[in-house]
Design a protein around this motif. Structure first.
Motif, mmCIF file in Angstrom:
data_model
loop_
_atom_site.group_PDB
_atom_site.id
_atom_site.type_symbol
_atom_site.label_atom_id
_atom_site.label_comp_id
_atom_site.label_asym_id
_atom_site.label_seq_id
_atom_site.Cartn_x
_atom_site.Cartn_y
_atom_site.Cartn_z
ATOM 1 N N LYS A 40 2.197 41.466 14.444
ATOM 2 C CA LYS A 40 2.526 40.038 14.451
ATOM 3 C C LYS A 40 2.285 39.404 13.082
ATOM 4 O O LYS A 40 3.141 38.696 12.552
ATOM 5 C CB LYS A 40 1.673 39.298 15.496
ATOM 6 N N THR A 41 1.104 39.655 12.530
ATOM 7 C CA THR A 41 0.773 39.054 11.238
ATOM 8 C C THR A 41 1.713 39.556 10.152
ATOM 9 O O THR A 41 2.184 38.775 9.318
ATOM 10 C CB THR A 41 -0.691 39.370 10.879
ATOM 11 N N THR A 42 2.014 40.841 10.195
ATOM 12 C CA THR A 42 2.927 41.394 9.195
ATOM 13 C C THR A 42 4.284 40.696 9.286
ATOM 14 O O THR A 42 4.865 40.294 8.266
ATOM 15 C CB THR A 42 3.071 42.906 9.400
ATOM 16 N N PRO A 82 -1.713 30.779 8.087
ATOM 17 C CA PRO A 82 -2.054 32.201 8.161
ATOM 18 C C PRO A 82 -3.213 32.444 9.123
ATOM 19 O O PRO A 82 -4.016 31.539 9.380
ATOM 20 C CB PRO A 82 -2.477 32.546 6.731
ATOM 21 N N GLN A 83 -3.288 33.666 9.633
ATOM 22 C CA GLN A 83 -4.446 34.076 10.428
ATOM 23 C C GLN A 83 -5.640 34.042 9.472
ATOM 24 O O GLN A 83 -5.525 34.461 8.327
ATOM 25 C CB GLN A 83 -4.206 35.497 10.947
ATOM 26 N N ASP A 84 -6.781 33.560 9.911
ATOM 27 C CA ASP A 84 -7.985 33.517 9.077
ATOM 28 C C ASP A 84 -7.766 32.761 7.777
ATOM 29 O O ASP A 84 -8.144 33.231 6.702
ATOM 30 C CB ASP A 84 -8.468 34.928 8.714
ATOM 31 N N VAL A 159 2.782 29.815 12.831
ATOM 32 C CA VAL A 159 1.335 29.729 13.025
ATOM 33 C C VAL A 159 0.818 31.029 13.631
ATOM 34 O O VAL A 159 1.280 31.476 14.664
ATOM 35 C CB VAL A 159 0.934 28.517 13.896
ATOM 36 N N ASP A 160 -0.146 31.622 12.942
ATOM 37 C CA ASP A 160 -0.631 32.949 13.310
ATOM 38 C C ASP A 160 -1.977 32.836 14.023
ATOM 39 O O ASP A 160 -2.995 32.564 13.391
ATOM 40 C CB ASP A 160 -0.764 33.801 12.038
ATOM 41 N N GLU A 161 -1.962 33.012 15.307
ATOM 42 C CA GLU A 161 -3.163 32.950 16.149
ATOM 43 C C GLU A 161 -4.010 31.710 15.891
ATOM 44 O O GLU A 161 -5.202 31.805 15.583
ATOM 45 C CB GLU A 161 -4.015 34.198 15.957
ATOM 46 N N PRO A 162 -3.396 30.535 16.028
ATOM 47 C CA PRO A 162 -4.149 29.312 15.714
ATOM 48 C C PRO A 162 -5.237 29.017 16.731
ATOM 49 O O PRO A 162 -6.163 28.279 16.430
ATOM 50 C CB PRO A 162 -3.075 28.224 15.738
HETATM 51 MG MG LIG Z 1 -2.645 39.271 13.270
#
Ligand SMILES: [Mg+2]
Ligand SMILES: Nc1ncnc2c1ncn2[C@@H]1O[C@H](COP(=O)(O)OP(=O)(O)OP(=O)(O)O)[C@@H](O)[C@H]1O
Lengths: 289, 266
Positions: A40-42, A82-84, A159-162
């Motif tokens: 997902k993040t990629t 981004p995630q984190d 939005v990545d895992e908000p």
């Molecule tokens: Mg991820």
């Protein structure tokens, strides 16, 4: 802005993070579900123009991300959380947003300030705006993150895992906020939490191992578990076959709910699946297929 | 136009973040105090009454340049690497700003943020000298000495401090940098082959020598790489400044691809 992805591959050395992924996202709020390491993040980093694809084409609003001009055109209309995401500890929330706004090309000072004020109100940080970010809690930091993503009125919000790591109430507030901003734009939301998608997105994609294994209305995920979801009351350990989705101890024994293509135990009875069980069935079919 | 505006935005915010760092001020103050009180007989405090203000302030600038840039190099060493450490690299890469503008802004912001305390130290020195030399021209010469002696070396140090940690790590760079500083600026070239006394000393030896009218430290002293050790004077001072500024460009040009490589492996 619509997203059209065909044959997208991205590798890191020997690791294949995206493995010939095809996906079309029309607009509105769209979910992206998947296990840890699904890619997902990629995928989101590729969409944000941060990572170049190894192969395949990605078009956002008609712009080809492989070209520099295409990438810039997309980035000008993009909001990315981004995630984190980290923040500069020595800036205040307002300063941080001002900085990101400037980098997004919001050169009109008065308009930028007005927009930052509105966004701070919207995410409930108006009072904390002059405080240094170093003292912000996880939930507050996430809200600064979404505020920076919304600066410049982007047509595509990624939005990545908000909602990861937020308490339940904050999580609900956050996903509702995302749903409200989805009017008139594309919001791509990645998460592990099936419920977040169920409550906010009409359509979703489910990823495993760098591919999309499901793409369609969230409600259809439930169907994947029909006929393979069972309930069983037992005293001993859970049956060896199938995936246990829940186990609740009651006076008469442990109530197991599990997903299994074959009846896991003679005493097991078929039941109406939930969304989560649909998801588990899907992941399992993907892992076996 | 956009690129210029974005560079300016990065410059402003880098400056703002850096100037708020307590470590910058503590380092500067500590080193300045140590230098002021440990200066030998050749130090500016011991210059006889009637010494021209030009020489007094050049001497102060040189004295401060002995150690202050070490502190600045340390403080600047994490400016490009910290975005990744803090978790901001992905966001910055997703913004419609070129890496060139980002690097340029970080460089200019970092440079100005160290130039401010450096200039402040010289101003304080000028004020102290004015108290007993009673010559307001000291302030004007403080400004001249700052521009000719201090600033070119800072420009050079800032460029390397920004970029080298992308190749190594910030702590390793800091250790190597201290070693380099003494070897390349102060180690007597008679004792050991070193860059001391050449046109390539960021210490400002040549410009200081020119302003003071006598050899400030080792400028032009015989040694290794003799062709880089011309007779001190106006032309040599200008050449030294131009060389330092020119040498700041290659690391900065390398910064974009290095940063790209590093962020991709994130
Ligand atoms: Mg991820
Ligand atoms: N920069 C990188 N270098 C090496 N491998 C990477 C890199 N980024 C991702 N990967 C690998 O690619 C795969 C997909 O990772 P990715 O972060 O996209 O998954 P994800 O779906 O976002 O997972 P999570 O839900 O845990 O955030 C993983 O196997 C991961 O180890």
């Amino acid at each position: 802005m619509d997203i059209q992805i065909t044959g997208l591959r991205r590798t890191f050395g020997k690791v294949t993070a995206l493995d010939g992924l095809d996906l079309t996202v029309p607009g509105g709020m769209y979910g992206l579900l998947g296990t840890n390491g699904a890619g997902k993040t990629t995928l989101m980093r590729v969409l944000a123009g941060v990572l170049p694809p190894t192969a395949g084409t990605v078009r956002v609003g008609g712009h080809d991300l492989a070209t520099r001009t295409g990438r810039l055109a997309v980035q000008r209309r993009l909001g990315y959380l981004p995630q984190d995401l980290g923040l500069y500890p020595d800036l205040s929330a307002r300063e941080f947003l001002d900085y990101v706004g400037l980098l997004k090309g919001l050169d009109d000072t008065a308009a930028r300030r007005r927009q930052i004020g509105e966004l701070l109100d919207m995410v409930g940080l108006a009072d904390a705006a002059p405080r240094k970010l170093r003292g912000f809690s996880g939930g507050m930091r996430r809200r600064v993150g979404i505020a920076q993503a919304l600066l410049g009125d982007p047509a595509l919000v990624v939005v990545d895992e908000p909602t990861a790591g937020l308490d339940p109430e904050e999580r609900i507030r956050f996903r509702t906020l995302l749903a409200t901003i989805a009017a008139g734009r594309t919001v791509l939301l990645s998460t592990h939490i099936v419920e977040d998608v169920a409550q906010t997105c009409r359509d979703t994609a489910v990823m495993t191992r760098g591919r999309v294994v499901f793409n369609g209305p969230v409600a259809d995920i439930v169907q994947r578990a029909e006929g393979v979801t069972w309930e069983l009351v037992g005293q001993g350990p859970p049956p060896a076959t199938g995936v246990v989705v829940s186990a609740v101890s009651r006076p008469d024994g442990t109530h197991y709910r599990l997903v299994s293509s074959a009846r896991p135990d003679p005493r097991a009875v078929p039941v109406q699946p939930s969304l989560e069980e649909g998801y588990v069935a899907l992941m399992h079919a993907g892992a076996n297929g | 136009m956009t690129t210029l505006r974005q560079t300016w935005a990065v410059t402003r915010y880098e400056f703002r973040m850096q100037i708020r760092k307590r470590s910058l001020w503590i380092t500067t103050a500590t080193l300045a105090v140590v230098l002021t009180f440990s200066q030998g007989d050749r130090g500016p405090r011991h210059l006889p009454p009637g010494t021209p203000p030009r020489e007094v302030m050049a001497s102060w600038a040189l004295l401060m340049a002995l150690l202050l840039p070490i502190g600045f190099g340390m403080v600047l060493a994490d400016r490009l690497t910290r975005d990744r450490r803090l978790g901001l690299a992905s966001l910055l890469e997703s913004l419609p700003i070129g890496r060139g503008a980002l690097v340029a802004g970080k460089y200019l912001g970092g440079l100005t943020s160290t130039a401010v305390p450096a200039a402040l130290v010289l101003l304080i020195a000028a004020a102290g000298e004015t108290a007993h030399r009673h010559d307001p021209a000291l302030f004007a010469w403080a400004a001249v000495a700052f521009v000719l002696v201090t600033l070119p070396g800072l420009a050079f140090v800032a460029a390397f401090a920004l970029v080298c940690p992308l190749l190594t790590t910030a702590p390793l760079f800091r250790a190597l940098f201290v070693g380099y500083w003494f070897w390349g600026n102060m180690l007597n070239p008679d004792l050991f082959p070193s860059l001391t006394g050449t046109l390539l000393t960021p210490l400002g030896d040549y410009p200081a020598t020119w302003l003071m009218g006598e050899r400030a430290l080792y400028a032009g002293a015989d040694g290794w790489l003799q062709f880089l050790r011309p007779e001190p004077g106006g032309a040599a001072a200008v050449a030294a400044i131009a060389l330092l500024l020119a040498l700041s460009i290659p690391p900065l040009a390398l910064a974009s691809p290095l940063l790209r490589r590093r962020n991709l492996s994130a």
